[in-house]
Write an enzyme that holds these catalytic residues in place. Structure first.
Site, PDB file in Angstrom:
ATOM      1  CG  ASP A   9       1.372  -1.949  -0.522  1.00  0.00           C
ATOM      2  OD1 ASP A   9       0.790  -1.719  -1.597  1.00  0.00           O
ATOM      3  OD2 ASP A   9       2.079  -2.961  -0.357  1.00  0.00           O
ATOM      4  CB  SER A  10      -2.196  -4.672  -0.934  1.00  0.00           C
ATOM      5  OG  SER A  10      -0.964  -5.076  -1.504  1.00  0.00           O
ATOM      6  CB  CYS A  72      -0.850   0.419  -3.003  1.00  0.00           C
ATOM      7  SG  CYS A  72      -1.756  -0.866  -3.878  1.00  0.00           S
ATOM      8  CD  GLU A 151       2.514  -9.175   1.118  1.00  0.00           C
ATOM      9  OE1 GLU A 151       2.546  -9.530   2.319  1.00  0.00           O
ATOM     10  OE2 GLU A 151       2.569  -7.980   0.757  1.00  0.00           O
ATOM     11  CB  CYS A 183       3.682  -3.659  -8.463  1.00  0.00           C
ATOM     12  SG  CYS A 183       3.164  -4.521  -6.955  1.00  0.00           S
ATOM     13  CG  HIS A 185       4.273  -6.185  -3.228  1.00  0.00           C
ATOM     14  ND1 HIS A 185       3.220  -5.322  -3.109  1.00  0.00           N
ATOM     15  CD2 HIS A 185       4.167  -7.053  -2.196  1.00  0.00           C
ATOM     16  CE1 HIS A 185       2.485  -5.669  -2.058  1.00  0.00           C
ATOM     17  NE2 HIS A 185       3.041  -6.708  -1.486  1.00  0.00           N
TER      18      HIS A 185
HETATM   19  N1  DGL Z   1       1.971  -3.091  -3.930  1.00  0.00           N
HETATM   20  C1  DGL Z   1       0.767  -2.869  -4.617  1.00  0.00           C
HETATM   21  C2  DGL Z   1       0.934  -2.153  -5.915  1.00  0.00           C
HETATM   22  O1  DGL Z   1       1.828  -1.339  -6.004  1.00  0.00           O
HETATM   23  C3  DGL Z   1      -0.292  -3.927  -4.547  1.00  0.00           C
HETATM   24  C4  DGL Z   1      -0.008  -5.259  -5.079  1.00  0.00           C
HETATM   25  C5  DGL Z   1      -1.146  -6.206  -4.834  1.00  0.00           C
HETATM   26  O2  DGL Z   1      -1.635  -6.275  -3.702  1.00  0.00           O
HETATM   27  O3  DGL Z   1      -1.548  -6.889  -5.784  1.00  0.00           O
HETATM   28  O4  DGL Z   1       0.191  -2.328  -6.844  1.00  0.00           O
END
Ligand code: DGL
Length: 269
Positions: A9-10, A72, A151, A183, A185
């Site tokens: 993931d990011s 992600c 984050e 997302c 996150h």
């Molecule tokens: N967690 C990621 C997603 O599901 C990336 C979020 C990001 O880095 O903007 O899109």
């Protein structure tokens, strides 16, 4: 040697998928990469996200994983087919599992989707939902301010509540019974999002269904781990290891083995 499942993931978002994989497949060893030096991916171009995803996959391949999970949504939307064409092992994304879970849950056929700018712009959820159920109504909204909060570990403050309320004010005017957290996150903000949306809207995270898909693929390929020892997972992140470790240990409820990675490629902007 036990072949691991590689999850990327990011940043910390993919840990929501990791937690579910640990729960559903406790024998499996996981290697996780969070590209925290270059998070967020959401505002970046598709080409940039594709390039970053390739770099992470190239890094993770050294551990000879039996499967790659792009945990992600932003990277799944723009890089899933590219990565599938580059490696000889199964590659799983999070968008189809999320769409399946939402279709399974809705009774009215009105589904909301929130995600990053990249994910929403790609239309990937709408396509995935309509492929399953052509008459479903989909309302989407990008929430670019959520990932930076997560984050920073800022899940439940007044600031978080205000940001969530302002970001989804428009969505709340539309009737829906199901909202996809598009997302990885966003499950960190579940309580706040649920408070703002109201208890009659079911929140869908891809994590559960993604772990089920991983389980099915490994079972079909006869690749499920058979060891009886508890696997030792490995975590890597490209940015601040302190914050990553704090969030990961709090979310997963256990100590983690974390290795900071310094990228050779100066792609950080
Ligand atoms: N967690 C990621 C997603 O599901 C990336 C979020 C990001 O880095 O903007 O899109």
């Amino acid at each position: 040697m036990q072949q691991p499942i590689a999850i990327l993931d990011s940043g910390v978002g993919g840990l929501t998928v990791v937690k579910e994989v640990m729960r559903q497949l406790p024998r499996e060893k996981i290697i996780y990469f969070g590209d925290t030096a270059r998070t967020p991916y959401g505002p970046r171009s598709a080409e940039e996200v594709q390039a970053f995803t390739r770099e992470i996959v190239d890094y993770l391949i050294q551990f000879q994983p039996k499967m790659i999970v792009i945990a992600c949504n932003t990277a799944t939307a723009v890089a899933l087919s590219d990565i599938r064409s580059r490696v000889a092992i199964p590659v799983v994304g999070v968008i189809n599992p999320g769409a399946r879970a939402a279709i399974g849950r809705t009774t009215t056929g009105c589904i909301g989707v929130i995600g990053t700018v990249g994910t929403i712009k790609s239309g990937a959820y709408e396509n995935a939902l309509r492929e399953l159920s052509p008459h479903v109504q989909v309302i989407s909204e990008a929430c670019p301010n959520f990932v930076p909060l997560v984050e920073k570990g800022n899940f439940r403050s007044d600031e978080t509540y205000d940001v969530v309320r302002a970001s989804i004010a428009h969505l709340r005017q539309h009737p829906m019974d199901t909202l996809i957290l598009g997302c990885t996150h966003y499950p960190f903000l579940t309580e706040t999002i649920s408070e703002v949306m109201g208890s009659e809207v079911a929140l869908i995270s891809s994590a559960d269904e993604t772990a089920r898909e991983i389980s099915t693929i490994l079972h079909d390929k006869r690749k499920l781990a058979k060891n009886d020892q508890i696997p030792v997972h490995q975590f890597f992140c490209s940015g601040d290891p302190y914050m990553f470790k704090q969030i990961a240990q709090q979310w997963l409820g256990e100590q983690i083995d974390l290795t900071p990675v310094v990228w050779q490629v100066p792609n950080i902007s």
